[in-house]
Scaffold this motif. Structure first.
Motif, PDB file in Angstrom:
ATOM      1  N   SER A  66       9.239  13.629  -1.381  1.00  0.00           N
ATOM      2  CA  SER A  66       9.350  13.483   0.069  1.00  0.00           C
ATOM      3  C   SER A  66       9.939  12.134   0.448  1.00  0.00           C
ATOM      4  CB  SER A  66       7.983  13.652   0.738  1.00  0.00           C
ATOM      5  OG  SER A  66       7.163  12.514   0.491  1.00  0.00           O
ATOM      6  N   GLY A  67       9.755  11.137  -0.402  1.00  0.00           N
ATOM      7  CA  GLY A  67      10.241   9.797  -0.089  1.00  0.00           C
ATOM      8  C   GLY A  67       9.246   9.020   0.746  1.00  0.00           C
ATOM      9  N   GLY A  68       8.666   9.679   1.737  1.00  0.00           N
ATOM     10  CA  GLY A  68       7.673   9.057   2.607  1.00  0.00           C
ATOM     11  C   GLY A  68       6.970  10.111   3.439  1.00  0.00           C
ATOM     12  N   THR A  69       5.661   9.959   3.583  1.00  0.00           N
ATOM     13  CA  THR A  69       4.859  10.941   4.320  1.00  0.00           C
ATOM     14  C   THR A  69       3.751  10.226   5.068  1.00  0.00           C
ATOM     15  OG1 THR A  69       5.249  12.548   2.538  1.00  0.00           O
ATOM     16  CG2 THR A  69       3.495  13.062   4.095  1.00  0.00           C
ATOM     17  N   GLU A  70       3.482  10.668   6.295  1.00  0.00           N
ATOM     18  CA  GLU A  70       2.372  10.116   7.063  1.00  0.00           C
ATOM     19  C   GLU A  70       1.051  10.473   6.384  1.00  0.00           C
ATOM     20  OE1 GLU A  70       2.617  11.396  11.118  1.00  0.00           O
ATOM     21  OE2 GLU A  70       4.298  10.066  11.553  1.00  0.00           O
ATOM     22  N   GLY A  71       0.087   9.560   6.450  1.00  0.00           N
ATOM     23  CA  GLY A  71      -1.193   9.718   5.787  1.00  0.00           C
ATOM     24  C   GLY A  71      -1.881  11.058   6.013  1.00  0.00           C
ATOM     25  N   PRO A  72      -2.054  11.494   7.280  1.00  0.00           N
ATOM     26  CA  PRO A  72      -2.739  12.778   7.506  1.00  0.00           C
ATOM     27  C   PRO A  72      -2.005  13.962   6.871  1.00  0.00           C
ATOM     28  CG  PRO A  72      -2.696  11.489   9.526  1.00  0.00           C
ATOM     29  CD  PRO A  72      -1.820  10.778   8.543  1.00  0.00           C
ATOM     30  N   GLN A  73      -0.688  13.957   6.936  1.00  0.00           N
ATOM     31  CA  GLN A  73       0.093  15.038   6.322  1.00  0.00           C
ATOM     32  C   GLN A  73      -0.035  14.990   4.805  1.00  0.00           C
ATOM     33  OE1 GLN A  73       1.723  17.651   7.586  1.00  0.00           O
ATOM     34  NE2 GLN A  73       2.318  18.327   5.543  1.00  0.00           N
ATOM     35  N   LEU A  74       0.035  13.776   4.241  1.00  0.00           N
ATOM     36  CA  LEU A  74      -0.096  13.624   2.796  1.00  0.00           C
ATOM     37  C   LEU A  74      -1.472  14.089   2.338  1.00  0.00           C
ATOM     38  CD1 LEU A  74       1.074  12.700   0.102  1.00  0.00           C
ATOM     39  CD2 LEU A  74       0.324  10.370   0.664  1.00  0.00           C
ATOM     40  N   MET A  75      -2.510  13.743   3.097  1.00  0.00           N
ATOM     41  CA  MET A  75      -3.866  14.166   2.744  1.00  0.00           C
ATOM     42  C   MET A  75      -3.957  15.692   2.720  1.00  0.00           C
ATOM     43  SD  MET A  75      -6.895  13.343   1.922  1.00  0.00           S
ATOM     44  CE  MET A  75      -8.553  13.978   1.960  1.00  0.00           C
ATOM     45  N   ARG A  96      -2.542   4.900  -2.858  1.00  0.00           N
ATOM     46  CA  ARG A  96      -2.606   3.690  -2.030  1.00  0.00           C
ATOM     47  C   ARG A  96      -2.517   2.427  -2.895  1.00  0.00           C
ATOM     48  NH1 ARG A  96      -6.730   4.825   1.282  1.00  0.00           N
ATOM     49  NH2 ARG A  96      -5.329   5.182   3.010  1.00  0.00           N
ATOM     50  N   HIS A  97      -3.102   2.477  -4.091  1.00  0.00           N
ATOM     51  CA  HIS A  97      -3.139   1.299  -4.946  1.00  0.00           C
ATOM     52  C   HIS A  97      -2.058   1.300  -6.025  1.00  0.00           C
ATOM     53  CE1 HIS A  97      -6.686  -0.290  -3.068  1.00  0.00           C
ATOM     54  NE2 HIS A  97      -7.187   0.925  -3.065  1.00  0.00           N
ATOM     55  N   SER A  98      -1.192   2.276  -5.999  1.00  0.00           N
ATOM     56  CA  SER A  98      -0.121   2.357  -6.987  1.00  0.00           C
ATOM     57  C   SER A  98       0.987   1.361  -6.650  1.00  0.00           C
ATOM     58  CB  SER A  98       0.470   3.774  -7.004  1.00  0.00           C
ATOM     59  OG  SER A  98       1.633   3.793  -7.799  1.00  0.00           O
ATOM     60  N   PRO A  99       1.527   0.683  -7.655  1.00  0.00           N
ATOM     61  CA  PRO A  99       2.639  -0.232  -7.402  1.00  0.00           C
ATOM     62  C   PRO A  99       3.918   0.503  -6.990  1.00  0.00           C
ATOM     63  CG  PRO A  99       2.216  -0.071  -9.760  1.00  0.00           C
ATOM     64  CD  PRO A  99       1.123   0.695  -9.062  1.00  0.00           C
ATOM     65  N   LYS A 100       3.939   1.816  -7.143  1.00  0.00           N
ATOM     66  CA  LYS A 100       5.114   2.602  -6.768  1.00  0.00           C
ATOM     67  C   LYS A 100       5.056   3.097  -5.328  1.00  0.00           C
ATOM     68  CE  LYS A 100       5.847   4.165 -11.457  1.00  0.00           C
ATOM     69  NZ  LYS A 100       5.902   5.310 -12.365  1.00  0.00           N
ATOM     70  N   VAL A 101       4.000   2.701  -4.602  1.00  0.00           N
ATOM     71  CA  VAL A 101       3.818   3.169  -3.233  1.00  0.00           C
ATOM     72  C   VAL A 101       3.693   1.973  -2.292  1.00  0.00           C
ATOM     73  CG1 VAL A 101       2.308   4.466  -1.673  1.00  0.00           C
ATOM     74  CG2 VAL A 101       2.696   5.289  -4.007  1.00  0.00           C
ATOM     75  N   LYS A 102       4.432   2.040  -1.208  1.00  0.00           N
ATOM     76  CA  LYS A 102       4.342   1.014  -0.167  1.00  0.00           C
ATOM     77  C   LYS A 102       3.827   1.703   1.097  1.00  0.00           C
ATOM     78  CE  LYS A 102       7.016  -2.179   2.581  1.00  0.00           C
ATOM     79  NZ  LYS A 102       8.357  -2.553   3.038  1.00  0.00           N
ATOM     80  N   ILE A 103       2.868   1.079   1.753  1.00  0.00           N
ATOM     81  CA  ILE A 103       2.300   1.666   2.965  1.00  0.00           C
ATOM     82  C   ILE A 103       2.747   0.850   4.172  1.00  0.00           C
ATOM     83  CG2 ILE A 103       0.186   2.247   4.204  1.00  0.00           C
ATOM     84  CD1 ILE A 103      -1.157   2.591   1.483  1.00  0.00           C
ATOM     85  N   GLN A 110      -0.624   5.363   9.133  1.00  0.00           N
ATOM     86  CA  GLN A 110      -0.161   4.903   7.837  1.00  0.00           C
ATOM     87  C   GLN A 110       0.899   5.865   7.303  1.00  0.00           C
ATOM     88  OE1 GLN A 110      -3.503   4.487   5.188  1.00  0.00           O
ATOM     89  NE2 GLN A 110      -4.026   2.486   6.016  1.00  0.00           N
ATOM     90  N   VAL A 111       1.993   5.299   6.808  1.00  0.00           N
ATOM     91  CA  VAL A 111       3.059   6.084   6.189  1.00  0.00           C
ATOM     92  C   VAL A 111       3.162   5.633   4.741  1.00  0.00           C
ATOM     93  CG1 VAL A 111       5.493   6.702   6.231  1.00  0.00           C
ATOM     94  CG2 VAL A 111       4.264   6.288   8.390  1.00  0.00           C
TER      95      VAL A 111
END
Length: 117
Positions: A66-75, A96-103, A110-111
């Protein structure tokens, strides 16, 4: 890192636990798994791993695609993938704690963005 806040009886609790990938893997072994493991790519050598590791890989792939997803949708997507809200929350925390993810926070939401290192 995992932060636990709350109370035990009348006592306040604010606990921070540092966890590496091996710790997360051991914790994830206790999560329910209700998905089939993804198939190996053509020409790839299959690596034997625990089913929960396959779930973690599938969660990462979901966000990566997806490249990027809003928190509620991702959940919601993680819950469908994992089969339960509890397992989805565990995956969301790991993302959230992965170095491959930026919030980022956009309009109070949260995206989660996939960032390849």
């Amino acid at each position: 890192m995992l932060r636990i806040k709350g109370t035990i009886g009348d006592w306040p609790v604010d606990l921070t636990v540092e966890m590496d990938d091996a710790d997360w893997a051991r914790l994830a072994q206790n999560l329910p798994v209700n998905v089939a493991a993804p198939t190996a790519a053509a020409g790839a050598t299959p690596v034997a791993s625990a089913p929960v590791d396959q779930l973690w890989l599938a969660a990462q792939d979901l966000l990566r695609r997806s490249g990027g997803t809003e928190g509620p949708q991702l959940m919601s997507e993680l819950e469908a993938l994992a089969g339960s809200a509890g397992a989805a929350k565990g995956l969301l925390v790991r993302l959230r704690h992965s170095p491959k993810v930026k919030i980022e926070v956009r309009e109070g939401v949260q995206v989660f963005n996939w960032v390849e290192e």
